[in-house]
Design a protein around this motif. Structure first.
Motif, PDB file in Angstrom:
ATOM      1  N   LEU A  71       2.087   5.919   1.070  1.00 12.81           N
ATOM      2  CA  LEU A  71       1.006   6.457   0.499  1.00 12.81           C
ATOM      3  C   LEU A  71       0.485   7.657   0.696  1.00 12.81           C
ATOM      4  N   PRO A 110      -4.436   7.405  -5.605  1.00  8.46           N
ATOM      5  CA  PRO A 110      -3.219   7.773  -4.653  1.00  8.46           C
ATOM      6  C   PRO A 110      -2.202   8.714  -5.867  1.00  8.46           C
ATOM      7  N   ASN A 157       2.116   6.057  -4.319  1.00  7.64           N
ATOM      8  CA  ASN A 157       1.905   4.921  -3.835  1.00  7.64           C
ATOM      9  C   ASN A 157       3.399   3.897  -4.250  1.00  7.64           C
TER      10      ASN A 157
END
Length: 223
Positions: A166, A174, A177
């Motif tokens: 992440l 994000p 991810n």
């Protein structure tokens, strides 16, 4: 049961973490990150909420050590938890409760912190942190190199089956991810997945911010 590394990049302002475990879907539970704030993990016998609490305290200017100390003082069952947290410029911090499983350890470095439980040996977190600081490339690349170094140093006492990474940048979501939720070779699979995704990271950001000028989608029918 789990080994992980979280880190920051002063050049880009990114925060991120990488993790692996014998349990399925470990990355869905254990890593939390907020752009401009930091990154944290809650592992061992996991309470995902604790990583978010650490980030909330960090957001309001508590240093990582102070955030963990406050959480430890005020949280039920804290001795079952293993925690890590870092922000942009202060020393990272880690905590392993007295009921952390099996062989466990943690390593706090300048820009990264590693931790693990049910490990093959106590050297795994140090191997990850050292590998991170010695590696070059993007934050994601360095995190995955570090995760592999943890496996090479012994990893868990048994085989791992899931892994994830992440990374947050300047956006609310994000930018990276990626997860391998069940595999015989999750860290290898995750790195291969990263190499597919790596050249497309900025394209997906562009598509979110300004689809009128974003790159081609590269799928059948897209002209």
């Amino acid at each position: 049961m789990t080994f992980s590394i979280i880190a920051r990049c002063h050049k880009t302002g990114q925060f991120g973490g990488a993790i692996s475990s014998s349990s399925p879907a470990v990355a869905s539970r254990c890593i939390q990150a907020k752009a401009g704030v930091g990154v944290a993990t809650s592992q061992n016998i996991t309470d995902p909420y604790l990583a978010n609490i650490l980030l909330d305290m960090t957001k309001y200017d508590l240093a990582p050590d102070d955030a963990i100390a406050e959480l430890v003082k005020n949280t039920d069952f804290i001795e079952y938890r293993q925690l890590t947290v870092l922000n942009f410029d202060e020393k990272p911090a880690a905590f392993s409760g007295k009921y952390t499983l099996g062989v466990h350890s943690q390593c706090v470095g300048e820009h990264a912190v590693g931790a693990g439980n049910l490990l093959a040996n106590e050297d795994v977190p140090q191997a990850m942190v050292d590998a991170f600081h010695q590696a070059s490339g993007s934050l994601a690349e360095r995190l995955l190199i570090a995760l592999q170094a943890g496996l090479d140093a012994g990893g868990e006492a048994g085989p791992v089956h899931s892994a994830g990474i992440l990374v947050v940048d300047k956006l609310e979501w994000p930018v990276i991810n990626l997860r391998v939720d069940w595999s015989e070779t999750p860290i290898e699979d995750l790195y291969q997945l990263w190499k597919v995704y790596e050249p497309q990271v900025e394209d997906y950001v562009a598509r979110a911010l300004d689809p009128s000028s974003s790159p081609s989608y590269g799928v059948p029918g897209d002209e």
